[in-house]
Structure formats: structure tokens, C-alpha cells
Design a protein around this motif. Structure first.
Motif, PDB file in Angstrom:
ATOM      1  N   UNK C 107       0.399  -1.802  -0.180  1.00  0.00           N
ATOM      2  CA  UNK C 107      -0.283  -0.662  -0.796  1.00  0.00           C
ATOM      3  C   UNK C 107      -1.669  -1.095  -1.294  1.00  0.00           C
ATOM      4  N   UNK C 108      -1.790  -2.339  -1.709  1.00  0.00           N
ATOM      5  CA  UNK C 108      -3.089  -2.829  -2.175  1.00  0.00           C
ATOM      6  C   UNK C 108      -4.035  -3.064  -0.998  1.00  0.00           C
ATOM      7  N   UNK C 109      -3.486  -3.584   0.099  1.00  0.00           N
ATOM      8  CA  UNK C 109      -4.315  -3.799   1.296  1.00  0.00           C
ATOM      9  C   UNK C 109      -4.877  -2.484   1.820  1.00  0.00           C
ATOM     10  N   UNK C 113      -9.892   1.358  -1.469  1.00  0.00           N
ATOM     11  CA  UNK C 113     -10.871   0.292  -1.661  1.00  0.00           C
ATOM     12  C   UNK C 113     -10.287  -1.079  -1.328  1.00  0.00           C
ATOM     13  N   UNK C 115      -8.621  -4.242   1.125  1.00  0.00           N
ATOM     14  CA  UNK C 115      -9.205  -5.044   2.206  1.00  0.00           C
ATOM     15  C   UNK C 115      -9.208  -4.305   3.543  1.00  0.00           C
ATOM     16  N   UNK C 116      -8.132  -3.599   3.827  1.00  0.00           N
ATOM     17  CA  UNK C 116      -8.072  -2.840   5.086  1.00  0.00           C
ATOM     18  C   UNK C 116      -8.555  -1.400   4.875  1.00  0.00           C
TER      19      UNK C 116
END
Lengths: 340, 283, 269
Positions: C107-109, C113, C115-116
Motif C-alpha cells: 500500500x505504501x509502494x 506519492x 515509489x510506484x
């Protein structure tokens, strides 16, 4: 590999001893710990309250106590208590959730008369959190039904927070449309059709809005709105208090069934009483909850905008009617929720 | 399911790649980096983004420490029990024929393919205050739901097939000749198991235990249903991660996640080592 | 062979206490529903949307992992190259990494905003809080299945068969599609079905990235949790029974395929 086998054996003996010790200590000693089962967004509030209550109780009763916390959607928590989550006290955000416990003899049926102010030490109201500069211009309940407004609210089925939003929107609409039920329903359907995500707890909804940048407006308690602006910075978010909203009282109760079984009634009652003390009210106010203690009201006056609060009793004829007409399966709430 | 890099007599042995081969390899590099490695890199980066001190403070926060303790405790309780069960079950279905064997194997495997949420739900329906046994047990002063016991039980359920699944194919393939020989020499059951069977299956057994351990430590769905999420009491590490994430403590969540990620890396390193030793040790 | 009584006793007792009785408690709850109510619950519009979402996402994930798994297995078995052992070890990561950790990382990737996400968002590709996110989470958590089931079979493909095909003038693609692929087909299918089954049951990774939007991004497991949290136990039991039935069927299919695989292997000897 005999050494590994030995290690496993040692490990399992150690584990058995440990769990035995855990269980035994629970059974023998007079418990000095209580569990406060609460709604989702009160996490930081009760952390702060507990930190101050513990020395205060030590000073008055001479006992070192521990207060454990569990947080999730208010209705979910009520369900867990029925299933055996051993809550000594519940601090919920909706009368109906404590009524659920009263209906199963976990809580005395007259619980609202046991503490001042119908057992609600503090209150709040549904308010809006919008992105910096309020690009969609959301200032009142009317704006929520507009096309292209993305809303984030917790699931009204699992969280008192979400149900307050429903009730507040409806209370506004009842006045706005002079009780024309067709128009009210039409408005509510539009609002709920704009909801992007229904999280099961209030804090998850905040995370969805803040961390994952979903939606244009988060509707949640004013305490959470202001607390979030403070936590993540006012350069990213603006708090909007609508001119009219619904009074959201946060009721508390001692869970008689549990405290009588565990012998923790004195601590549990002291804990809830503490919430009404000037010290307790001061902490509660500092987390952007509205309180009744005169000194705390004065101290925190500046942080709360003026708002006209509608009462559930006035708009809907009381919680019992709300539960039967709105929240029951197939009720008015189900009618306006999309595809539930 | 093991690979045997040591087995050179096998036909499809690895060769130096040609031009098409290098193309496939490049594709593998890129996709593995993007899909498999990047999440790990992200976890480490996020965990340390506020520096080492902040990282240590996050790890040593009392509730996170307790969550680590509870998670380790659960593994210590659950893994040995499921090793014993796995060995018994594998011995039973590979050494004897009896009616209902296929059904038994299917029942052994059910927890492997079921949603962990269902696992949590069935325990709630059994031991919950409104469940089948919950009220009776509560009357006798026994509380299971929302205590560590419930966490142990669902973890036992979810990982019960892991050891058996590794042992059954191996023991089937090895057959029972060695054991028969030992039996004819007058060895008793435990001697046979200890001296004959165990040396043959020890690598697969350890491998199964390793997988079982990894799953116990990481179980989320089933535990989330039965834990009650009492901070510092019944929150396991995966639940603590979600809690911290929802507390706006993203670096705390990633710090907690990094400990689990480190365990995961340790697990795959150990697994790779086991495979190498197992491959050479078995022949 | 001694030990029949002991192992039978331990196995049955343990299975009864840990697996069978809890499952029976749920089925009992479901049977108390009555057929009509049961059908009404499991065929509701929201449930249907959840089935469709879960099964179609799992199917796409299984399809992706069939291709990706085949690629990985092929490269790992057929070629010697630097970093091979590292990639071989990494394949097991999704089994070792707790699903909640995987969910948090994904979910963070893929956050707008992340990295992906920062590259995908401008292209109008939404991953977080969309079906694509669910598929990504399912893909990640079930990567090892296809790789690990094909690998040993691919290693055992006899070289003389390939050699024969080559001397008969077959192209490399023909050798793969006509000779090798049929040999690994049963393992390939079994791996894909396992992958599909695992993806259907995946919860931890998916909930972080899915978004709870009823009818749009709500998987069956999540719907069960929501029904549970709404204290709607009949619906919880009914939907859980559906997942149990699916898991059971998947198991049956894999076992049948494995039996087929064994016969297949015998014939090819």
C-alpha cells in the motif's frame, strides 16, 4: 540433530511454565488491572487519561492499577464484549451500543442514571476535515451531495461515528426539506453515493483520508478532525465545522457482569468518576472534546467554533426510536446506503 | 518440492544461456526486483527513515515489545505441538491402509486452503460468549476468547497441516522397507522412529517446522478475529503493525514490520541452507 | 508396523479438537438458518459483487503467476547466471513474509506519492483502493506456488526427448510448446489452482490495499468480517460456509490433478 530436539523440548517446557504462570497469576491475585473497551478514535485520549488516572488512584486508594485499552468501531466493540471480551468499563460513542450490552444483562438497564449528564462525561459532533484550502468548497451538509465530492466515513454498520454522520446529515435534511421524506432520502442517497471508502472504524477512515489521500472530505467527530489537523499539520488540512450538526454524546458504563466476577468494581467506578473530575475534564478538553466542567469549558473555548447542535431526542424522538426506525435491518439507513 | 542442484545426472541440467536465455534472465532480474525485492527495500527504508535512535525507540515501545513477546511465545507453543501432530499424521497415512484415509488427508489439509478469517470465525462460534461451548466454559471459570489461549488455538488450526504436508510425500516415496527391517530385528516402535525414520525425514521435518513457524509469526486474519486487540495484552506483532499504522505512527508500523521482515529473510536463508544440506545429505 | 493405535489416536483427537469440532460449530450455526435464508444471504447483491471481485481477481492473479512462475522456474532450472541463488531464495519470500507486512509495504509502494504510485498515478492507473490493488496483493502472496510445483518436474524432463525433437528439425518454440509444456502441464495446472485457492483466501495483504468499498473493492473475507462486526452472525456463518465449500473444492481439484500427475509421470517413464 539431538541438540535441536533438546532445544525444542526446553522451549516447550519453558512455554508451558510461562503460560501456566500467566494463567495462575490471573486466577489468584486480586486483580488491579481494568480493561477499558472503547471506540476507535479515542486511542490517544484514553492513553493520556490513563497516565493521569493511575497516580490519582494511587494517591486516593493506595493501589497501583493498570488500565488496558482496546479500540475499534463502537458497535463492533459491543459485540466483542458480548462474546467475552472482559471489559470492566466501556466508553462508547453511542447510547445504542451500551443498550446492546444492557439488553443482555451485561450492564444495568438504568446505566444512564449512574453518572452525571446521562452518563456522558463529554461530547462532540460530526465535523469535516478537508484538504488544504478546501478546494471543493465544502462548508455545509448541502455540499456533501454535490457531484464530484469524494467522501470518507466509517461504516455506519460497525461504527457509532458513521451512524452519527448519517443522523447529522438526516437531521440537517429534515430541517432543510421541511420533513419531505422523498427529498430527504434523495439527498441522503446522493451523499452516500459519494462515499469512496467505508472503513469499519473511525481511525481507519482517518488513515484512508490522510495517509492514502482518498477523498475530498472526511466526516468524523470534531475531536478527531481537530486532533488530526494538530497531528499532521494545518498546512495540509483544514477543519470545517458546519453551522449545524448533531450532538454526539459519548456514554460510559461499568460492565457489571465483568466487574462483579473479577472484583474490580471499585477501580472501574473510580475510573469513570475520574472522567468527571476537573483534572479528567481538562485532559478530555485538551483532546478537542467538548466538556461540561466550567473551568475546562472556559480554558478550551477558543478551539471550538460556534455551532448549533441538534439533539437526537428533538430530531428523531430518542435513541430507542432511532434504533427501531433507522438502524434495524431494512430500516431507513439501509434504504439510503448503496448496495448494502 | 525441493530442487536438487547436486543431481548432475538429471537431464535438464542448467546450461550457459544463449541470447534468448539472457533475455529471459534479464526479464527475471527486473520482475523479481520490482515484485519481490522492492517491498523488502521499502520496509527497511521506511523503518530507518527517522534514524537509528527513532527506530530503536519504536521497537522498544512497551506495547510493541509485548507484541514481539506474545508472537514469539505463540510460536514456541504452537510449533512443537504441530510438529508432533504432523509426524503422527504423516506416519499414520503413509504406513497404514485404512478406510476413510482419503477423507482424513483432506481434513488434515483443510486449514491450508481456507481463508484465515473463516478460521477465526469458527473459533468465535465455538468459544465466544454466545457460542456453542463458550457459555459452559465461562460458567466454570474458563475464558478462551480474547485471551492468549484463543490466539494459540487459531494459530494451531491455521498451521496444523504444514509439517504433515512436507512429510507425507517424502515418507510415501521412501516407503516402509527400512522400518520393516528394523522391526524384524526386534526394534520397538519408538526405536524405529528415532533411529530409522527420523534420520530419513529430519530435513523435511525441519523445513515443515520452519514454514509452520513463519506462518504462526505472521498470522493476521485469524488472530485479528479472536484477539480483542487489547493493547499490550493480546496484540500480536502483525496486529500491532496495523494498530500503529492506524495511529499515524507509520515509522512505528514499519519498525515493527522490519522485525517480521528480518525473521522472514532469516527463514528463507535457513530454508535455502536446509535444501542444500538436505540435497547432499540425502544421498 | 507398530504405532497404529498411537498415531491414529493422536491424529484423530487433535483433528477433532482443532479442526473438526470448530468447523462443526460453524456448520451448525449455518444449518440453523434454513435453506431459504441461507440462499437469500449468500446470493445478495453485495455478496455476489464480493464473489465476482474475489474470484476474478484471484483468477487474474493465478494467470499472472502462471506466466511469471513459469518464467522463474524455467530460468532457475535451465540457466546458470549470477544472482541465481538469490532469486531462488527470494521466491520463497511471500511465504515467509507475514501478509500484513506485505500489505503495508504494497500500500505504501502504490500510494499516490509512493515509489510506484508517483509514476502510475499520472498515467491514470489507480492501484491502491482499486481492484488492481487487490490483484497485486494476491499476486505477491501466491508467487511461490507455481514456481515450486513446476521446478522439480522441469528438472526431470528427459533430455533425449528434447534431443529427438531437435534432430527432427523442431524450433525452440516448438520444442517448448509441443514437448516440454505437455510434460509439465499437470504440475503447472496444480500450481495454478493452488495459487487461485490461496488468492481467494488471502486477507491480511488485501485489506491493507483494498479499501472496503461495498460492491467495488470488498473481497469475500472482508465481507465476512464486516458481517461479523455488524453482529450479523447468520450472514457471517453463511458466507464463511461458502468459502469453506470453495476451499474444499479447490483441495479436491488439486488432489485429483496430483493423482493425474502421478499417472502421467508413470506413463512418461
Amino acid at each position: 540433530m539431538p541438540s535441536l530436539k533438546g532445544a525444542y523440548l526446553k522451549r516447550s517446557i519453558f512455554a508451558a511454565a510461562l503460560t501456566l504462570a500467566l494463567g495462575v497469576s490471573q486466577a489468584w491475585a486480586q486483580p488491579t488491572d481494568i480493561l477499558n473497551v472503547s471506540y476507535d478514535v479515542s486511542r490517544e485520549l484514553f492513553e493520556a487519561v490513563n497516565a493521569k488516572f493511575i497516580p490519582s488512584y494511587k494517591a486516593s486508594a493506595g493501589v497501583d492499577v493498570t488500565v488496558n485499552q482496546s479500540h475499534a468501531g463502537s458497535s463492533k466493540q459491543a459485540g466483542l464484549v458480548l462474546e467475552g471480551l472482559a471489559a470492566d468499563v466501556v466508553t462508547f460513542n453511542q447510547v445504542t451500543d451500551i443498550e446492546t450490552l444492557a439488553g443482555k444483562q451485561f450492564v444495568a438497564t438504568d446505566w444512564q442514571s449512574k453518572y452525571p449528564n446521562s452518563a456522558s462525561p463529554f461530547y462532540s459532533l460530526p465535523a469535516f476535515l478537508v484538504r488544504e484550502g478546501n478546494p471543493k468548497g465544502i462548508v455545509s451538509w448541502a455540499d456533501l451531495a454535490k457531484d464530484g465530492v469524494g467522501i470518507v466515513i466509517p461504516n455506519p454498520k460497525t461504527s457509532g461515528n458513521g451512524r452519527y454522520t448519517y443522523l447529522a446529515a438526516r437531521a440537517w435534511a429534515q430541517e432543510e426539506f421541511a420533513g419531505d421524506e422523498a427529498k430527504i432520502e434523495d439527498y441522503l442517497k446522493k451523499v452516500f453515493a459519494n462515499v469512496k471508502v467505508f472503513d469499519t472504524g473511525g481511525r481507519q477512515a482517518t488513515t484512508t483520508f490522510v495517509e492514502n489521500k482518498i477523498g475530498d472530505v472526511l466526516i468524523t467527530f470534531e475531536t478527531e478532525v481537530l486532533g488530526t489537523v494538530k497531528a499532521v499539520g494545518d498546512d495540509q488540512y483544514d477543519a470545517v465545522t458546519p453551522p449545524v450538526s448533531l450532538l454526539a454524546e459519548f456514554p460510559v458504563a461499568v460492565v457489571d457482569k465483568v466487574v462483579d466476577e473479577r472484583g474490580t468494581r471499585p477501580i472501574a467506578e473510580a475510573y469513570l468518576n475520574y472522567l468527571y473530575t476537573p483534572e479528567g475534564q481538562d485532559i478530555i478538553g485538551s483532546f478537542y472534546n467538548r466538556v461540561n466542567d466550567a473551568a475546562a469549558v472556559e480554558k478550551y473555548k477558543a478551539q471550538f467554533p460556534e455551532v448549533r447542535l441538534i439533539k437526537v431526542e428533538d430530531a428523531f424522538g430518542g435513541w430507542a426510536k432511532v434504533k427501531a426506525e433507522h438502524f434495524a435491518e431494512g430500516g431507513l439507513l439501509d434504504k439510503v446506503l448503496p448496495n448494502l | 518440492m525441493q530442487t536438487n542442484p547436486a543431481d548432475a545426472s538429471r537431464a535438464g541440467s542448467p546450461t550457459r544461456p544463449g541470447r534468448a536465455g539472457w533475455g529471459l534472465i534479464a526479464l527475471t532480474y527486473v520482475s523479481s526486483a520490482l515484485i519481490l525485492a522492492m517491498p523488502l527495500v521499502l520496509i527497511v527504508t521506511m523503518a530507518f527513515r527517522n534514524g537509528l535512535d527513532a527506530y530503536l525507540a519504536n521497537i522498544l515501545a512497551p506495547d510493541t515489545l509485548h507484541a514481539i513477546f506474545l508472537t514469539v511465545l505463540t510460536a514456541i507453543v504452537v510449533v512443537p505441538i504441530n510438529i508432533v501432530f504432523g509426524v503422527c499424521a504423516a506416519w499414520l497415512v503413509t504406513r497404514y491402509d485404512f478406510p476413510g484415509k482419503r477423507l482424513l488427508i483432506t481434513i488434515i489439509e483443510i486449514p491450508f486452503s481456507i481463508s484465515p478469517i473463516v478460521a477465526g470465525v469458527i473459533y468465535l462460534f465455538l468459544y465466544g460468549g454466545q457460542g456453542l461451548l463458550g457459555p459452559v466454559l465461562a460458567d466454570n471459570g474458563i475464558k478462551i476468547m480474547f485471551t492468549v489461549w484463543a490466539i494459540f488455538l487459531v494459530s494451531l488450526f491455521v498451521t496444523s497441516p504444514f509439517v504433515a504436508r512436507e512429510l507425507i510425500p517424502l515418507m510415501q516415496q521412501q516407503g516402509g522397507e527400512d522400518e520393516e527391517a528394523a522391526l524384524s530385528l526386534g526394534a520397538n516402535g519408538f526405536q524405529i522412529f528415532w533411529n530409522v525414520t527420523l534420520p530419513n525425514i529430519k530435513w523435511a521435518l525441519l523445513y515443515g517446522a520452519l514454514l509452520c513457524n513463519a506462518r504462526v509469526i505472521g498470522e493476521f486474519g485469524a488472530v485479528s478475529v479472536v484477539s480483542g486487540a487489547i493493547r499490550g495484552q493480546t496484540n500480536t506483532l502483525p496486529l500491532q503493525i496495523e494498530l500503529l499504522f492506524n495511529d499515524f505512527n507509520v515509522s512505528g508500523a514499519f519498525a515493527a514490520a522490519s522485525t517480521l521482515a528480518a525473521l522472514a529473510v532469516l527463514t528463507i536463508v535457513l530454508k535455502a541452507a536446509l535444501e542444500r544440506v538436505g540435497a547432499t545429505g540425502r544421498r | 508396523m507398530p504405532g497404529f493405535g498411537l498415531t491414529m489416536g493422536v491424529t484423530l483427537l487433535y483433528l477433532a479438537v482443532i479442526v473438526v469440532i470448530p468447523l462443526a460449530a460453524m456448520l451448525l450455526k449455518t444449518t440453523s438458518l434454513g435453506l431459504e435464508d441461507f440462499w437469500r444471504i449468500i446470493s445478495s447483491g453485495r455478496a455476489q459483487a464480493a464473489y465476482w471481485l474475489t474470484f476474478s481477481s484471484a483468477a487474474v492473479a493465478a494467470l499472472f503467476n502462471s506466466v511469471f512462475g513459469l518464467l522463474l522456474a524455467w530460468v532457475l532450472v535451465r540457466y546458470e547466471f549470477p544472482g541465481k541463488r538469490l532469486i531462488d531464495a527470494l521466491v520463497d519470500l511471500p511465504f515467509a513474509l507475514p501478509t500484513a507486512v506485505a500489505g503495508l509495504a504494497l500500500v505504501t509502494l502504490f500510494a499516490p506519492e509512493g515509489w510506484y504510485g508517483q509514476y502510475l498515478e499520472p498515467l491514470g492507473i489507480k492501484v491502491s483502493y482499486a481492484q488492481l490493488g487487490i490483484i497485486v496483493a494476491m499476486i505477491f502472496t501466491s508467487i511461490p506456488f507455481v514456481v515450486r510445483t513446476i521446478q522439480p518436474v522441469l528438472e526431470d524432463v528427459p533430455e533425449d526427448v528434447e534431443e529427438a525433437a531437435r534432430t527432427l528439425g523442431a524450433t525452440r518454440w516448438q520444442i517448448f510448446s509441443r514437448v516440454i509444456f505437455p510434460l509439465i502441464l499437470p504440475a503447472f495446472t496444480a500450481g495454478s489452482v493452488l495459487c487461485f485457492a490461496r488468492a481467494i483466501g488471502e486477507y491480511g495483504a488485501v485489506v491493507f490495499i483494498a479499501g472496503n468499498l461495498p460492491g467495488l473493492t470488498e473481497i469475500v473475507s472482508l465481507l465476512i468480517v464486516i458481517r461479523l462486526e455488524e453482529l450479523n452472525y447468520p450472514a457471517t456463518a453463511a458466507l464463511a460456509t461458502v468459502l469453506l465449500a470453495v476451499a474444499f473444492s479447490a483441495l479436491l481439484v488439486t488432489n485429483l490433478i496430483q493423482a493425474w500427475q502421478l499417472r502421467y509421470a508413470d506413463k512418461s517413464r
